[in-house]
Scaffold this active site. Structure first.
Site, mmCIF file in Angstrom:
data_model
loop_
_atom_site.group_PDB
_atom_site.id
_atom_site.type_symbol
_atom_site.label_atom_id
_atom_site.label_comp_id
_atom_site.label_asym_id
_atom_site.label_seq_id
_atom_site.Cartn_x
_atom_site.Cartn_y
_atom_site.Cartn_z
ATOM 1 N N SER A 123 0.845 -1.206 0.000
ATOM 2 C CA SER A 123 0.000 0.000 0.000
ATOM 3 C C SER A 123 0.871 1.243 0.000
ATOM 4 O O SER A 123 1.894 1.297 0.686
ATOM 5 C CB SER A 123 -0.876 0.007 1.253
ATOM 6 O OG SER A 123 -1.451 1.280 1.439
ATOM 7 N N TYR A 138 -2.027 5.746 -4.568
ATOM 8 C CA TYR A 138 -3.090 6.748 -4.478
ATOM 9 C C TYR A 138 -2.513 8.012 -5.097
ATOM 10 O O TYR A 138 -1.355 8.365 -4.824
ATOM 11 C CB TYR A 138 -3.467 7.022 -3.017
ATOM 12 C CG TYR A 138 -4.374 5.978 -2.418
ATOM 13 C CD1 TYR A 138 -5.543 5.605 -3.059
ATOM 14 C CD2 TYR A 138 -4.081 5.381 -1.196
ATOM 15 C CE1 TYR A 138 -6.388 4.651 -2.514
ATOM 16 C CE2 TYR A 138 -4.921 4.429 -0.644
ATOM 17 C CZ TYR A 138 -6.071 4.066 -1.318
ATOM 18 O OH TYR A 138 -6.910 3.120 -0.772
ATOM 19 N N THR A 190 -5.184 2.535 -7.662
ATOM 20 C CA THR A 190 -6.510 2.324 -7.058
ATOM 21 C C THR A 190 -7.461 3.388 -7.588
ATOM 22 O O THR A 190 -7.196 4.587 -7.473
ATOM 23 C CB THR A 190 -6.402 2.389 -5.516
ATOM 24 O OG1 THR A 190 -5.520 1.331 -5.117
ATOM 25 C CG2 THR A 190 -7.751 2.188 -4.853
ATOM 26 N N LYS A 225 -7.046 -1.074 -10.157
ATOM 27 C CA LYS A 225 -7.693 -1.805 -9.052
ATOM 28 C C LYS A 225 -8.971 -1.088 -8.623
ATOM 29 O O LYS A 225 -8.920 0.083 -8.245
ATOM 30 C CB LYS A 225 -6.735 -1.872 -7.857
ATOM 31 C CG LYS A 225 -7.360 -2.435 -6.588
ATOM 32 C CD LYS A 225 -6.314 -2.566 -5.480
ATOM 33 C CE LYS A 225 -6.883 -3.195 -4.234
ATOM 34 N NZ LYS A 225 -7.688 -2.287 -3.426
ATOM 35 N N HIS A 261 -12.833 -2.929 -2.924
ATOM 36 C CA HIS A 261 -12.024 -2.371 -1.839
ATOM 37 C C HIS A 261 -12.381 -3.037 -0.497
ATOM 38 O O HIS A 261 -12.411 -2.387 0.547
ATOM 39 C CB HIS A 261 -12.255 -0.852 -1.760
ATOM 40 C CG HIS A 261 -11.077 -0.070 -1.234
ATOM 41 N ND1 HIS A 261 -10.325 0.776 -2.010
ATOM 42 C CD2 HIS A 261 -10.538 -0.014 0.014
ATOM 43 C CE1 HIS A 261 -9.380 1.339 -1.263
ATOM 44 N NE2 HIS A 261 -9.483 0.859 -0.037
HETATM 45 C C1 FMN Z 1 -7.471 -2.531 6.535
HETATM 46 C C2 FMN Z 1 -7.514 -2.377 5.050
HETATM 47 C C3 FMN Z 1 -6.710 -1.418 4.462
HETATM 48 C C4 FMN Z 1 -6.727 -1.278 3.073
HETATM 49 N N1 FMN Z 1 -5.865 -0.396 2.491
HETATM 50 C C5 FMN Z 1 -5.846 -0.287 1.154
HETATM 51 C C6 FMN Z 1 -4.921 0.583 0.525
HETATM 52 O O1 FMN Z 1 -4.114 1.229 1.164
HETATM 53 N N2 FMN Z 1 -4.961 0.665 -0.830
HETATM 54 C C7 FMN Z 1 -5.862 -0.057 -1.582
HETATM 55 O O2 FMN Z 1 -5.871 0.061 -2.804
HETATM 56 N N3 FMN Z 1 -6.717 -0.915 -1.004
HETATM 57 C C8 FMN Z 1 -6.729 -1.047 0.327
HETATM 58 N N4 FMN Z 1 -7.588 -1.926 0.909
HETATM 59 C C9 FMN Z 1 -8.431 -2.810 0.075
HETATM 60 C C10 FMN Z 1 -7.671 -4.116 -0.215
HETATM 61 O O3 FMN Z 1 -6.622 -3.887 -1.101
HETATM 62 C C11 FMN Z 1 -8.569 -5.176 -0.856
HETATM 63 O O4 FMN Z 1 -9.232 -4.624 -1.950
HETATM 64 C C12 FMN Z 1 -9.582 -5.794 0.119
HETATM 65 O O5 FMN Z 1 -9.072 -5.863 1.403
HETATM 66 C C13 FMN Z 1 -9.971 -7.188 -0.355
HETATM 67 O O6 FMN Z 1 -10.963 -7.726 0.444
HETATM 68 P P1 FMN Z 1 -10.699 -8.763 1.662
HETATM 69 O O7 FMN Z 1 -10.141 -7.938 2.789
HETATM 70 O O8 FMN Z 1 -12.049 -9.284 1.931
HETATM 71 O O9 FMN Z 1 -9.727 -9.798 1.173
HETATM 72 C C14 FMN Z 1 -7.591 -2.066 2.287
HETATM 73 C C15 FMN Z 1 -8.407 -3.025 2.904
HETATM 74 C C16 FMN Z 1 -8.371 -3.181 4.271
HETATM 75 C C17 FMN Z 1 -9.242 -4.237 4.901
HETATM 76 C C1 LIG Z 2 -0.729 11.094 4.718
HETATM 77 C C2 LIG Z 2 -1.243 10.479 3.495
HETATM 78 C C3 LIG Z 2 -2.298 9.443 3.565
HETATM 79 C C4 LIG Z 2 -3.619 9.926 4.017
HETATM 80 C C5 LIG Z 2 -4.797 9.046 3.744
HETATM 81 C C6 LIG Z 2 -4.621 7.625 4.063
HETATM 82 C C7 LIG Z 2 -5.813 6.811 3.705
HETATM 83 C C8 LIG Z 2 -5.484 5.362 3.730
HETATM 84 C C9 LIG Z 2 -6.616 4.556 3.249
HETATM 85 C C10 LIG Z 2 -6.295 3.109 3.201
HETATM 86 C C11 LIG Z 2 -7.407 2.352 2.596
HETATM 87 O O1 LIG Z 2 -7.516 2.267 1.405
HETATM 88 C C12 LIG Z 2 -8.396 1.721 3.415
HETATM 89 O O2 LIG Z 2 -9.263 1.011 2.845
HETATM 90 O O3 LIG Z 2 -8.405 1.892 4.629
#
Ligand code: FMN
Ligand SMILES: CCCCCCCCCCC(=O)C(=O)O
Length: 372
Positions: free
Chosen positions: A109, A132, A158, A234, A258
Site C-alpha cells: 500500500s 493513491y 486504485t 484496481k 475495496h
Molecule cells: C485494513 C484495510 C486497508 C486497506 N488499504 C488499502 C490501501 O491502502 N490501498 C488499496 O488500494 N486498497 C486497500 N484496501 C483494500 C484491499 O486492497 C482489498 O481490496 C480488500 O481488502 C480485499 O478484500 P478482503 O479484505 O475481503 O480480502 C484495504 C483493505 C483493508 C481491509
Molecule cells: C498522509 C497520506 C495518507 C492519508 C490518507 C490515508 C488513507 C489510507 C486509506 C487506506 C485504505 O484504502 C483503506 O481502505 O483503509
C-alpha cells in the site's frame, strides 16, 4: 494461543480481535455504512456450487501459476492494506518476509507504515506498488519513481477512492493514528498538520484533503507517461469500465470493491467477475479480491475466469495474531486448502480449472426449472 493451533481464517480474525486495540481491529475488519457489500462478498461465494470430477489421478497436484510473467507458488497474492504497524510492531516488513517465503506476490500500500525501501530491503520477492494519486502530482511522481528504483515490478492504481467510504466504526471510534504509526512513504513530503477537519475519522479527513478527486481516465495515460512499469487498475466493477481500462492500456484489471469499504450496495466482486472476464476477452489478465477466505473461494474465482486472486484482511489478521509467522500460516492455509480442493475436484494443475467446475445460483435454478 499460537497461530499454529488455528485451523481456519475465521479463527485468525477472532483471535486478532482479542489481541488488537478496538480502534485498530475495527479499522481492519469493518466495511462501509451498514456493510451490505461486506456480507455479500462472503455470501456470494457460498451461492456458487462445485461440480467435482471423479476417478482422475490426482497423485500430483501443482497449484503454481504465472502472473505478469512471474512464476508463483499459487494464484493467491496479497492485496494492499494500509498501516500494518497497527497490527504488529514490525509492520509491512514482517508481512513482506512471509509473502516472499510463500513465494507469491505482495502489493504494498502507498499508505504503508514501513517505507517502500524498507520493504524492498527485506530481500528478494515480487512486489507491486499500490498508488493513491495525491493532489500534489510532484509527490505522486516521486512515489512512482521511488517504486521503480526500489525494484517494484508494477504500479497498481486504485481507482475507487476519490474519497474514503463512510466507515462508521472509524467515525464512532474517532480513528486516530497512534504515535508509533505514520505514513512512511510520504514522511517529510506531506504535512498532515493543519489539514481541514472534514471527518471524525482522521483517515477520512486526510484522504479528503490530500487525494486528487479529479482523477480520471486521462490520468491513466499520464501515469503511463511517467513510468515504464505496467499499470494495473484496481477497483473495477463494471463491464463498461473494464473495456475502458483495456482501451487505456492497463496491463491488468483488479475486480475489487475495496473489501466493501468504499461504496456500500455495490455487488459482491465474485458476482461480476464473469461478465468482466468475458468483456475483456483475454486481452489482459483479470484478477479478483474481496471475501476470499477459503481454497474453494480461490477455485471458484479461477473457474469463473480470474487469473489470480488477492487477499486483504486475512494477511493483516495473520500479522496481528503472530507477526511474520502468522502471515506465513495464513498463506500456507490457502495453499493447503487450494491443493486439497484441486484434488477433490479432479484437477492437477491451475490450467485445468474450467467453467464447468462451477454452477452459479442462476444456473442451479435454471436447471431445476427446466426439469419442472
Ligand atoms: C485494513 C484495510 C486497508 C486497506 N488499504 C488499502 C490501501 O491502502 N490501498 C488499496 O488500494 N486498497 C486497500 N484496501 C483494500 C484491499 O486492497 C482489498 O481490496 C480488500 O481488502 C480485499 O478484500 P478482503 O479484505 O475481503 O480480502 C484495504 C483493505 C483493508 C481491509
Ligand atoms: C498522509 C497520506 C495518507 C492519508 C490518507 C490515508 C488513507 C489510507 C486509506 C487506506 C485504505 O484504502 C483503506 O481502505 O483503509
Amino acid at each position: 494461543m499460537s497461530s499454529q493451533e488455528l485451523v481456519n481464517l475465521d479463527e485468525f480474525e477472532a483471535l486478532a480481535k482479542t489481541k488488537l486495540p478496538k480502534m485498530a481491529f475495527d479499522y481492519f475488519a469493518s466495511g462501509s455504512e451498514d456493510e451490505y457489500s461486506l456480507r455479500e462478498n462472503r455470501n456470494a461465494f457460498s451461492r456458487i456450487r462445485l461440480r467435482p470430477r471423479i476417478l482422475v489421478d490426482v497423485s500430483s497436484v501443482d497449484a503454481s501459476t504465472t502472473v505478469l510473467g512471474f512464476r508463483i507458488s499459487m494464484p493467491v497474492m496479497v492485496a494492499p492494506t494500509a498501516m500494518h504497524k497497527l497490527a504488529h510492531p514490525e509492520g509491512e516488513v514482517a508481512t513482506a518476509r512471509a509473502i516472499s517465503a510463500a513465494d507469491t506476490i505482495m502489493i504494498l500500500s502507498s499508505s504503508s507504515s514501513c517505507s517502500m525501501e524498507e520493504v524492498a530491503a527485506t530481500g528478494p520477492g515480487v512486489r507491486f506498488f499500490q498508488l493513491y494519486v495525491y493532489k500534489d502530482r510532484q509527490i505522486t511522481t516521486q512515489l512512482v519513481h521511488r517504486a521503480e528504483d526500489a525494484g517494484y515490478s508494477a504500479i497498481v492504481l486504485t481507482v475507487d477512492t476519490p474519497r474514503l467510504g463512510r466507515r462508521e466504526a472509524d467515525l464512532k471510534n474517532k480513528f486516530k493514528l497512534p504515535p508509533h504509526v505514520s505514513y512512511k512513504n510520504v514522511e517529510g513530503l506531506l504535512n498532515v498538520n493543519n489539514l481541514e477537519k472534514t471527518s471524525d475519522s482522521e483517515l477520512a479527513a486526510w484522504a479528503d484533503n490530500l487525494f486528487d478527486r479529479s482523477l480520471n481516465w486521462k490520468d491513466v495515460k499520464w501515469l503511463q507517461s511517467i513510468t515504464k512499469l505496467p499499470v494495473i487498475l484496481k477497483g473495477i466493477l463494471t463491464v463498461e469500465d473494464a473495456i475502458l481500462a483495456v482501451q487505456a492500456g492497463a496491463a491488468g484489471i483488479m475486480v475489487s470493491n475495496h473489501g466493501a469499504r468504499q461504496l456500500n450496495y455495490v455487488p459482491a466482486t465474485i458476482s461480476v467477475l464473469e461478465e468482466v472476464v468475458k468483456a475483456v476477452g483475454g486481452q489482459v489478465p483479470v484478477f479478483l479480491d474481496g471475501g476470499i477466505r477459503r481454497g474453494t473461494d480461490v477455485f471458484k474465482a479461477l473457474a469463473l475466469g480470474a487469473s489470480g486472486v488477492f487477499v486483504g484482511r486475512p494477511s493483516v489478521f495473520g500479522l496481528a495474531v503472530d507477526g511474520e509467522a502468522g502471515v506465513r500460516k495464513v498463506l500456507q492455509m490457502f495453499q493447503n486448502e487450494l491443493e486439497i480442493t484441486m484434488a477433490l475436484m479432479g484437477v492437477c494443475s491451475i490450467k485445468q480449472i474450467c467453467r464447468n467446475h462451477v454452477q452459479t445460483e442462476h444456473e442451479h435454478h435454471t436447471a431445476i426449472n427446466s426439469k419442472l
